[in-house]
Design an enzyme around this catalytic site. Sequence first.
Site, PDB file in Angstrom:
ATOM      1  N   ASP A 137       0.660  -1.354   0.091  1.00  0.00           N
ATOM      2  CA  ASP A 137      -0.003   0.005   0.048  1.00  0.00           C
ATOM      3  C   ASP A 137       0.957   1.209  -0.119  1.00  0.00           C
ATOM      4  OD1 ASP A 137      -2.351  -1.363   0.148  1.00  0.00           O
ATOM      5  OD2 ASP A 137      -2.801  -0.839   2.195  1.00  0.00           O
ATOM      6  N   ARG A 188      -1.528  -0.711  -8.457  1.00  0.00           N
ATOM      7  CA  ARG A 188      -2.921  -0.107  -8.193  1.00  0.00           C
ATOM      8  C   ARG A 188      -3.067   1.395  -8.352  1.00  0.00           C
ATOM      9  NH1 ARG A 188      -3.855  -0.951  -2.141  1.00  0.00           N
ATOM     10  NH2 ARG A 188      -4.472  -3.065  -2.738  1.00  0.00           N
TER      11      ARG A 188
HETATM   12  C1  LIG Z   1      -8.687  -1.360  -3.366  1.00  0.00           C
HETATM   13  C2  LIG Z   1      -8.311  -0.007  -2.731  1.00  0.00           C
HETATM   14  C3  LIG Z   1      -6.928   0.209  -2.156  1.00  0.00           C
HETATM   15  C4  LIG Z   1      -6.668   1.482  -1.637  1.00  0.00           C
HETATM   16  N1  LIG Z   1      -5.265   1.692  -1.304  1.00  0.00           N
HETATM   17  C5  LIG Z   1      -4.908   2.927  -1.242  1.00  0.00           C
HETATM   18  C6  LIG Z   1      -3.455   3.291  -0.794  1.00  0.00           C
HETATM   19  O1  LIG Z   1      -2.808   2.150  -0.722  1.00  0.00           O
HETATM   20  N2  LIG Z   1      -3.079   4.540  -0.459  1.00  0.00           N
HETATM   21  C7  LIG Z   1      -4.030   5.526  -0.566  1.00  0.00           C
HETATM   22  O2  LIG Z   1      -3.750   6.626  -0.233  1.00  0.00           O
HETATM   23  N3  LIG Z   1      -5.037   5.318  -0.891  1.00  0.00           N
HETATM   24  C8  LIG Z   1      -5.919   4.130  -1.164  1.00  0.00           C
HETATM   25  N4  LIG Z   1      -7.147   3.953  -1.390  1.00  0.00           N
HETATM   26  C9  LIG Z   1      -8.073   4.763  -1.046  1.00  0.00           C
HETATM   27  C10 LIG Z   1      -8.227   5.621  -2.282  1.00  0.00           C
HETATM   28  O3  LIG Z   1      -6.885   6.695  -2.386  1.00  0.00           O
HETATM   29  C11 LIG Z   1      -9.473   6.815  -2.146  1.00  0.00           C
HETATM   30  O4  LIG Z   1      -9.154   7.630  -1.053  1.00  0.00           O
HETATM   31  C12 LIG Z   1     -10.869   6.122  -1.922  1.00  0.00           C
HETATM   32  O5  LIG Z   1     -10.849   5.025  -3.007  1.00  0.00           O
HETATM   33  C13 LIG Z   1     -11.908   6.990  -2.258  1.00  0.00           C
HETATM   34  O6  LIG Z   1     -11.834   7.739  -3.642  1.00  0.00           O
HETATM   35  P1  LIG Z   1     -12.583   7.116  -4.910  1.00  0.00           P
HETATM   36  O7  LIG Z   1     -11.670   7.058  -5.947  1.00  0.00           O
HETATM   37  O8  LIG Z   1     -13.673   6.024  -4.427  1.00  0.00           O
HETATM   38  O9  LIG Z   1     -13.180   8.263  -5.527  1.00  0.00           O
HETATM   39  P2  LIG Z   1     -14.163   9.617  -4.662  1.00  0.00           P
HETATM   40  O10 LIG Z   1     -14.392  10.647  -5.628  1.00  0.00           O
HETATM   41  O11 LIG Z   1     -13.741  10.033  -3.331  1.00  0.00           O
HETATM   42  O12 LIG Z   1     -15.708   9.029  -4.657  1.00  0.00           O
HETATM   43  C14 LIG Z   1     -16.397   8.644  -5.575  1.00  0.00           C
HETATM   44  C15 LIG Z   1     -17.748   7.863  -5.088  1.00  0.00           C
HETATM   45  O13 LIG Z   1     -17.434   6.865  -4.345  1.00  0.00           O
HETATM   46  C16 LIG Z   1     -18.064   6.678  -3.097  1.00  0.00           C
HETATM   47  N5  LIG Z   1     -17.407   6.594  -1.942  1.00  0.00           N
HETATM   48  C17 LIG Z   1     -15.851   6.924  -2.094  1.00  0.00           C
HETATM   49  N6  LIG Z   1     -15.405   6.848  -0.775  1.00  0.00           N
HETATM   50  C18 LIG Z   1     -16.636   6.639   0.294  1.00  0.00           C
HETATM   51  C19 LIG Z   1     -16.638   6.335   1.265  1.00  0.00           C
HETATM   52  N7  LIG Z   1     -15.715   6.427   2.516  1.00  0.00           N
HETATM   53  N8  LIG Z   1     -17.825   6.302   1.948  1.00  0.00           N
HETATM   54  C20 LIG Z   1     -18.761   6.059   1.080  1.00  0.00           C
HETATM   55  N9  LIG Z   1     -18.872   6.164  -0.119  1.00  0.00           N
HETATM   56  C21 LIG Z   1     -17.666   6.287  -0.754  1.00  0.00           C
HETATM   57  C22 LIG Z   1     -19.229   7.592  -3.037  1.00  0.00           C
HETATM   58  O14 LIG Z   1     -20.449   7.283  -3.979  1.00  0.00           O
HETATM   59  C23 LIG Z   1     -18.311   8.786  -3.981  1.00  0.00           C
HETATM   60  O15 LIG Z   1     -19.213   9.661  -4.540  1.00  0.00           O
HETATM   61  C24 LIG Z   1      -7.571   2.651  -2.091  1.00  0.00           C
HETATM   62  C25 LIG Z   1      -8.787   2.582  -2.275  1.00  0.00           C
HETATM   63  C26 LIG Z   1      -9.244   1.340  -2.886  1.00  0.00           C
HETATM   64  C27 LIG Z   1     -10.554   1.066  -3.381  1.00  0.00           C
END
Ligand SMILES: Cc1cc2nc3c(=O)[nH]c(=O)nc-3n(C[C@H](O)[C@H](O)[C@H](O)COP(=O)(O)OP(=O)(O)OC[C@H]3O[C@@H](n4cnc5c(N)ncnc54)[C@H](O)[C@@H]3O)c2cc1C
Length: 311
Positions: A137, A188
């Site tokens: 990560d 990722r």
């Molecule tokens: C498999 C995976 C691994 C990850 N690993 C890392 C990592 O190693 N380092 C790192 O910095 N980040 C990591 N992340 C987190 C990532 O950086 C984002 O913070 C997170 O995925 C939210 O962003 P989004 O791309 O979904 O988009 P956004 O624009 O934030 O969200 C899009 C839509 O998704 C839904 N959504 C998003 N988050 C939430 C929530 N918390 N609760 C409810 N609904 C939500 C909502 O409907 C929102 O409108 C990871 C995410 C995933 C999916």
Amino acid sequence: MDINQIYRKAVLSVAERPQIEQLVRTKGWGMAQRFVAGDTLEDAVRAVDELEKIGVHGIMDLLGEMVTTELEANTFAENILAIFDALEARNYPIYVSIKLSQIGQDLTLANGENLGMVNARRILSRAKQLGGFVRLDMEDHPRVDLTLEQLRTLQLEFGNTVGTVLQAYLYRTFDDRKNLDNLKPNLRIVKGAYLEPETVAFSEKAEVDRQYRRLVYAHLEAGNYTCVATHDESIINDVKIFVERKKIPRDLFEFQMLYGIRRDLQKNLALEGYTVRAYIPYGRDWYAYFSRRIAERPANVLFILKGLMRG
Ligand SMILES: Cc1cc2nc3c(=O)[nH]c(=O)nc-3n(C[C@H](O)[C@H](O)[C@H](O)COP(=O)(O)OP(=O)(O)OC[C@H]3O[C@@H](n4cnc5c(N)ncnc54)[C@H](O)[C@@H]3O)c2cc1C
């Protein structure tokens, strides 16, 4: 800075306050379970059982980060090794996410070795034996250089058993991706979840989304395995169109999401025949992970306020 970013920064700053941490840790476990599969490895395996029924695979994540003692780091490494046995016993894909700071990245042994690397090698040796995969990560920006350097070393030793994560919100990431191309890494791509200053990260959501698409497209076009880790449906739809248009085969990419978020979308993508994995966090060290999830969506703050009032 747009309203989403202001909200995110406010929540992450408040979450760092010891009194808030104490309050949420005492009263928040019930709420945390919306995003965390449970306390134990057995809980996490049960979550995989449920996901496998809808065609979604699990990414096991034992919660914990930034450990400061050798004992803690080694205990985390042992507990991560135990995940492999649990998955193997059930014949599930062996797929684990770890944080280098959890297994000793900040600690140097008397012989000069980095404890994070010592433990990463133990974990990767076992994963390789079993045909599994371990994702490093990506944590906050001061760790990016070291994590990428350690990824390079580990990939040379363990090949495609290991991969890492790139965060679209950092200005540097487009170049980082390019510089990794010679490794053909399994990456990722995420938007990024930490509290980062404007000196290193975009502060407009629209800009982060734009960078996200650029990164995914560039990594796919370079012919590298790409994990599109987002719940953003408009990005997911654009990626589907992009891969169709560019004739990128389905075994070169997958969608990844988080446990407890958009399970409907996970299921539908699996039904459409895409590879889908859900990240399954478990364990008692849930506070930092939970704070990041609350910070991602303004509606989540109401959820936490209601939960705290219920007490
Ligand atoms: C498999 C995976 C691994 C990850 N690993 C890392 C990592 O190693 N380092 C790192 O910095 N980040 C990591 N992340 C987190 C990532 O950086 C984002 O913070 C997170 O995925 C939210 O962003 P989004 O791309 O979904 O988009 P956004 O624009 O934030 O969200 C899009 C839509 O998704 C839904 N959504 C998003 N988050 C939430 C929530 N918390 N609760 C409810 N609904 C939500 C909502 O409907 C929102 O409108 C990871 C995410 C995933 C999916």
